[in-house]
Scaffold this motif. Structure first.
Motif, PDB file in Angstrom:
ATOM      1  N   TRP A  40       0.784  -1.229  -0.121  1.00  0.00           N
ATOM      2  CA  TRP A  40      -0.072   0.044   0.159  1.00  0.00           C
ATOM      3  C   TRP A  40       0.808   1.271   0.012  1.00  0.00           C
ATOM      4  O   TRP A  40       0.223   2.133   0.214  1.00  0.00           O
ATOM      5  N   ASP A  43      -8.058   0.842   0.145  1.00  0.00           N
ATOM      6  CA  ASP A  43      -9.466   0.561  -0.329  1.00  0.00           C
ATOM      7  C   ASP A  43     -10.160   1.253   0.716  1.00  0.00           C
ATOM      8  O   ASP A  43     -10.153   1.380   1.715  1.00  0.00           O
ATOM      9  N   ARG A  51     -10.337   1.110   4.810  1.00  0.00           N
ATOM     10  CA  ARG A  51      -9.867  -0.212   5.446  1.00  0.00           C
ATOM     11  C   ARG A  51      -8.567   0.002   6.032  1.00  0.00           C
ATOM     12  O   ARG A  51      -8.491  -0.746   7.226  1.00  0.00           O
ATOM     13  N   LEU A  62      -8.898   4.402  -2.856  1.00  0.00           N
ATOM     14  CA  LEU A  62      -8.850   3.484  -4.139  1.00  0.00           C
ATOM     15  C   LEU A  62     -10.425   3.587  -4.279  1.00  0.00           C
ATOM     16  O   LEU A  62     -11.094   2.475  -4.241  1.00  0.00           O
ATOM     17  N   ARG A  80     -19.414  -7.558  -9.083  1.00  0.00           N
ATOM     18  CA  ARG A  80     -19.012  -6.262  -8.393  1.00  0.00           C
ATOM     19  C   ARG A  80     -20.111  -5.152  -8.817  1.00  0.00           C
ATOM     20  O   ARG A  80     -19.818  -3.938  -8.668  1.00  0.00           O
ATOM     21  N   LYS A  95     -11.903   3.963 -10.648  1.00  0.00           N
ATOM     22  CA  LYS A  95     -11.295   2.781 -11.176  1.00  0.00           C
ATOM     23  C   LYS A  95     -12.491   1.779 -11.690  1.00  0.00           C
ATOM     24  O   LYS A  95     -13.930   2.306 -11.468  1.00  0.00           O
ATOM     25  N   HIS A  96     -12.469   0.807 -12.600  1.00  0.00           N
ATOM     26  CA  HIS A  96     -11.270   0.370 -13.131  1.00  0.00           C
ATOM     27  C   HIS A  96     -11.256   0.573 -14.671  1.00  0.00           C
ATOM     28  O   HIS A  96     -12.104   0.195 -15.374  1.00  0.00           O
ATOM     29  N   ARG A 152     -11.172 -12.335 -14.951  1.00  0.00           N
ATOM     30  CA  ARG A 152     -11.009 -10.731 -15.224  1.00  0.00           C
ATOM     31  C   ARG A 152      -9.568 -10.387 -15.286  1.00  0.00           C
ATOM     32  O   ARG A 152      -9.313  -9.506 -15.889  1.00  0.00           O
ATOM     33  N   TYR A 172      -7.881  -4.702 -14.684  1.00  0.00           N
ATOM     34  CA  TYR A 172      -7.189  -5.924 -14.888  1.00  0.00           C
ATOM     35  C   TYR A 172      -7.313  -6.604 -16.088  1.00  0.00           C
ATOM     36  O   TYR A 172      -6.321  -6.876 -16.858  1.00  0.00           O
ATOM     37  N   ASP A 214      -3.963  -2.024 -11.345  1.00  0.00           N
ATOM     38  CA  ASP A 214      -4.863  -2.834 -10.375  1.00  0.00           C
ATOM     39  C   ASP A 214      -3.658  -3.706  -9.687  1.00  0.00           C
ATOM     40  O   ASP A 214      -2.899  -4.051 -10.386  1.00  0.00           O
ATOM     41  N   TRP A 215      -4.217  -4.436  -8.559  1.00  0.00           N
ATOM     42  CA  TRP A 215      -3.270  -5.110  -7.884  1.00  0.00           C
ATOM     43  C   TRP A 215      -2.611  -6.411  -8.441  1.00  0.00           C
ATOM     44  O   TRP A 215      -3.399  -7.294  -9.115  1.00  0.00           O
ATOM     45  N   SER A 223     -12.321  -6.772  -2.033  1.00  0.00           N
ATOM     46  CA  SER A 223     -11.364  -5.484  -1.698  1.00  0.00           C
ATOM     47  C   SER A 223     -12.376  -4.341  -1.129  1.00  0.00           C
ATOM     48  O   SER A 223     -11.528  -3.519  -0.231  1.00  0.00           O
ATOM     49  N   GLU A 263     -16.562  -9.242  -5.475  1.00  0.00           N
ATOM     50  CA  GLU A 263     -15.441  -9.234  -6.323  1.00  0.00           C
ATOM     51  C   GLU A 263     -15.024 -10.594  -6.462  1.00  0.00           C
ATOM     52  O   GLU A 263     -14.945 -11.258  -5.426  1.00  0.00           O
TER      53      GLU A 263
HETATM   54  C1  BGC Z   1      -9.302  -4.702  -6.876  1.00  0.00           C
HETATM   55  C2  BGC Z   1      -9.170  -3.202  -6.611  1.00  0.00           C
HETATM   56  C3  BGC Z   1      -8.363  -2.832  -5.353  1.00  0.00           C
HETATM   57  C4  BGC Z   1      -7.342  -3.736  -5.186  1.00  0.00           C
HETATM   58  C5  BGC Z   1      -6.449  -3.457  -3.704  1.00  0.00           C
HETATM   59  C6  BGC Z   1      -8.139  -5.440  -6.275  1.00  0.00           C
HETATM   60  O1  BGC Z   1      -8.394  -6.688  -6.290  1.00  0.00           O
HETATM   61  O2  BGC Z   1      -9.665  -4.886  -8.116  1.00  0.00           O
HETATM   62  O3  BGC Z   1     -10.295  -2.608  -6.814  1.00  0.00           O
HETATM   63  O4  BGC Z   1      -8.467  -1.574  -5.181  1.00  0.00           O
HETATM   64  O5  BGC Z   1      -7.349  -5.065  -5.286  1.00  0.00           O
HETATM   65  O6  BGC Z   1      -6.976  -4.043  -2.678  1.00  0.00           O
END
Ligand code: BGC
Length: 818
Positions: free
Chosen positions: A26, A43, A49, A98, A112, A145-146, A156, A192, A224-225, A348, A558
């Motif tokens: 992060w 997020d 969070r 995010l 989602r 996003k996204h 995805r 993604y 994205d992650w 997330s 998600e």
């Molecule tokens: C999600 C994002 C999220 C990121 C960080 C991904 O899996 O698609 O929306 O911000 O993770 O947790």
């Protein structure tokens, strides 16, 4: 030269490159010798969070989810929510949230959709802009996003969303464009998926050409992650930041790519400047404090969440039963969502809320002890209910559970989500094993179902015997963002009152796309026919039966799509049985989108309450008792059945995707645009919602004096509350072209206004239309184009309830630069 330019120029290539990937999950930056602080992100979107994994963590305020905010149609409210979320973000030591999520509701089954506002791009755009302005006015960066084409959770991370140019321009890009041009968003997160064959994270056309070139975006683009898959390609295409860290494709690889002439020094400098600019805007540049997170349970947040929750609720049907009168006798509160507060979706966006008020709790407080009777009736879980209680986790620095444990910690339940820093940093997060042990004492004797799934290999033992084997034949499924398998369920006869020893053994496996390790174990004793019989009995004894049903964040999540839009489990049977026993049955639905309602003609009222955040039960009680009005209007059409939706197709490439492609065949016709084209009436149309009062529209005036010269039109209409109590309504203005040169929807939402009026009060609303509101994207010219000819203006209170129409004519065509 600006401060950040000077900083960039004081850096070596290696230092600039180090800014282009995250240090950990992060955070970015942190270069002491140059006096550069650390930027932290969190997020998102229905709360902040904080760092760490997706479960547990420091407590946060839980706000209504995206579709609920979409249902408020209230731009001012979204601004207030953004404002409050800025405070939450700061309480988690972060500078950037995010959020918001603005993908559109293309299908009704996207896991989602709960997180996104609407099927309509204009409603989505206006709400997103307000949310972003709220956040950024307090110095916290938004990350819309996204970007773009992430309308399903199936495959995805690898699928290509194949979207034609008009659908992209007229639907999917619209919220992002508004977020850049009007909201001035400071950051964008790429999707993604691939877009028309190229990963969004390395898609030069959307990042450099459209986002930066056409729209003039000057902020930061992050992946994205684990959604960035290359070195030179992503950097050259315009992706500033690879997330999360440690880097996979940058660092030395990027330095080498510069040396090899694949990436220019200039480009690296430009990417580094984007990072520094975001740090400057959010004041992270000077933030050298160690990360500190705290729970900030503010009274002002509680009140805002409760108000927003009620304002999101959509009254779909009401035959003389709501609001419940103060003199009401007994109320039966029935259903799986009655005592379990469903406050948010999964993935997330989830967080550890300050608290959760269930509908039962809320009604109990509102009506008093002696008036509420309860029956569970049925269940609606996707997985066996989570095993709660104290568990001890022992970590091993190998994948065989061999030798001495290197770290031991305590968990509050049998669920773990491990990313980075696992086992207090004493094991390699990609290669370790763990044994998690605890005990279980059943309340009732019976054949219990034990469920287990994991991103990694796992098995569950009861008193030393393997009851669930999610190890031997592990195959990828739809849990943990498609890194986990589907739940494996075993059974064991357990006696009430006896204590059983439980052990979950876990070992990592090589990751597919995302570097995470996780498992979840649950236990349940299925409810039988007697549970429905008890609910019927409770309904008989009561004046009104309130049935709290729907889905949970296990379904609306998600990482996986819904298998259908039928209510899970035996909930339809439950509603039918209760309604047969008591005609004054009120259904409180909590879902992240539409469900089929086979019992709709048999119940007296239906309220769609979505996932309204930590105040769920209070907001529901407010609406049911009339303390608040149901202020919501549908942001998504509710079809009669799933097959009515345009993505329901025999052709798997249309949905959910085939051989790595999902083809958006319906083009610009999603949601109401589709239902109107094919002439299929939905169960409840887009924009629809009843009120506890009535409104009348009158004095419709269209000012076309500037239409020919400037392409602008003003529409005025009077709204009067002709009922007996105060209330709000949403005036909606739709535009359609009479004889378009390309296939266009019959009508498209272009402006709206929500207003609250006292009983008897009237007000005039003005809705302004701009040239783009009449335009389609002209593929040949690469421009927006307004045709000469006739346009219909339609004003009403839903896409299907149009009170006034006007025809206006232009003689000349008009081209507008993108
Ligand atoms: C999600 C994002 C999220 C990121 C960080 C991904 O899996 O698609 O929306 O911000 O993770 O947790």
């Amino acid at each position: 030269m600006s401060r950040i330019e000077a900083l960039a120029d004081a850096m070596t290539l290696e230092e600039q490159v180090s800014l282009l990937s995250s240090q950990d999950f992060w955070s970015v930056g942190g270069m002491e010798h140059l006096g550069i602080g650390t930027l932290r992100v969190t997020d998102g979107p229905n709360g902040a969070r904080g760092g760490g994994g997706l479960v547990g963590g420091v407590k946060s305020a839980s706000f209504p989810v995206g579709i609920a905010l979409g249902a408020t149609w209230n731009v001012d409210l979204l601004r207030q929510v953004g404002d409050a979320l800025a405070e939450e973000t700061r309480s988690k030591g972060a500078h950037v949230l995010l959020a918001p999520t603005v993908n559109l509701h293309r299908s009704v089954t996207n896991g989602r959709n709960f997180e996104c506002y609407s099927e309509d791009p204009v409603l989505t755009a206006k709400l997103a802009v307000a949310y972003i302005k709220g956040l950024q006015s307090r110095g916290v960066g938004a990350t819309i996003k996204h970007f773009v084409g992430n309308e399903s959770e199936i495959e995805r991370t690898s699928i290509s969303s194949d979207i034609d140019e008009r659908a992209l321009r007229e639907l999917y890009l619209v919220p992002f464009e508004a977020a850049v041009k009007e909201g001035k968003t400071w950051a964008v997160m790429t999707a993604y998926n691939k877009l028309n064959g190229t990963f969004a994270s390395e898609n030069e056309r959307i990042l450099n050409d459209i986002l930066r070139g056409e729209w003039g975006f000057d902020g930061l683009v992050m992946s994205d992650w684990f959604g960035s898959h290359s070195t030179a390609e992503t950097v050259n295409a315009g992706l500033d930041l690879e997330m999360p860290g440690p880097t996979r494709d940058r660092g030395q690889k990027l330095v080498d790519a510069v040396t090899a002439g694949q990436v220019s020094r200039e480009t690296v400098r430009a990417r580094a400047l984007s990072v520094l600019r975001l740090m400057e805007r959010t004041r992270a540049l000077d933030d050298r404090r160690p990360p500190a997170e705290y729970a900030d349970d503010k009274a002002s947040h509680r009140a805002l969440i409760r108000k927003a929750g009620a304002e999101a609720m959509v009254l779909l049907k009401n035959v003389g039963v709501l609001p419940l009168p103060a003199s009401i006798g007994k109320v039966a509160v029935i259903g799986p969502n009655a005592k379990t507060a469903q406050i948010m979706g999964g993935g997330s966006a989830q967080l550890n809320p300050h608290y959760r008020i269930s509908p039962y709790d809320g009604l109990h407080v509102a009506l008093g002890d002696d008036r509420v009777i309860y029956a569970e009736g049925a269940t609606n879980h996707r997985f066996q209910p989570l095993l709660e209680g104290s568990f001890i986790a022992e970590f091993f620095a190998n994948t065989e559970l061999a030798g001495q444990a290197v770290h031991i910690e305590e968990h509050e339940n049998a669920e773990a989500f491990w990313v980075g820093g696992v086992g207090d940093g004493k094991v390699d997060p990609q290669s370790f094993s763990a044994r998690v042990t605890g005990s279980f004492v059943p309340k009732k004797s019976g054949l219990h179902q034990l469920g287990l799934f994991s991103a990694g290999f796992s098995r569950l033992l009861v008193d030393g015997e393997v009851v669930v084997d999610s190890w031997t034949n592990w195959t990828p499924g739809s849990t943990f963002f498609e890194e986990g398998n589907d739940e494996v369920v075993g059974a064991a006869w357990l006696e009430a009152g006896q204590s059983y020893r439980l052990a979950i053994e876990f070992a990592t496996k090589p990751p597919r796309w995302l570097g995470l390790a996780a498992f979840r174990a649950g236990i349940g004793l299925p409810l039988g026919d007697e549970a429905i019989a008890e609910a019927v009995e409770a309904a008989r004894q009561a004046e009104v039966a309130v049935v709290c049903i729907g889905r949970t964040g296990e379904w609306d999540t998600e990482g996986s799509d819904l298998p259908s839009i039928q209510l899970p489990g035996r909930q339809n049977e439950l509603v039918a049985a209760v309604a047969a026993a008591n005609p004054r049955t009120v259904v409180v639905l909590q879902t992240g989108g539409p469900v089929e309602m086979p019992w709709i003609d048999d119940v007296a009222a239906v309220v769609e309450a979505w996932y309204p955040g930590q105040e769920a039960g209070n907001a529901i009680a407010d609406v049911l008792t009339g303390r608040a009005e149901p202020g919501g209007r549908l942001p998504q059409s509710f079809p009669v059945r799933w097959t009515d939706n345009p993505t329901h197709s025999q052709d798997r490439e249309v949905y959910p995707g085939l051989d790595g492609h999902v083809r958006y065949e319906e083009g610009v016709f999603i949601g109401y645009r589709h239902y109107e084209k094919v002439g299929v009436a939905p169960l409840f149309p887009f924009g629809f919602g009843l009120s506890y009062t009535q409104f009348e529209l009158s004095e419709f005036v269209v000012d076309t004096s500037r239409f020919e010269a400037e392409g602008r039109v003003a529409v005025r209409i009077k709204v009067t509350n002709v009922g007996a109590r105060a209330g709000s309504t949403v005036v909606q203005l739709y535009v359609g072209e009479a004889s378009p040169s390309v296939p266009r929807p019959q009508k498209e939402l272009k402006a709206f206004e929500k207003g609250r009026l006292a009983a008897g009060e009237g007000a005039t609303v003005t809705l302004n239309l701009e040239p783009r509101d009449f335009a389609f994207f002209d593929l040949e010219a690469g421009n927006w184009r307004v045709n000469p000819g006739t346009f219909h203006l339609m004003v009403g209170t839903s896409s299907a309830d149009i009170a006034y129409q006007a025809e206006i004519v232009r003689k000349e065509g008009l081209a507008i630069r993108p």
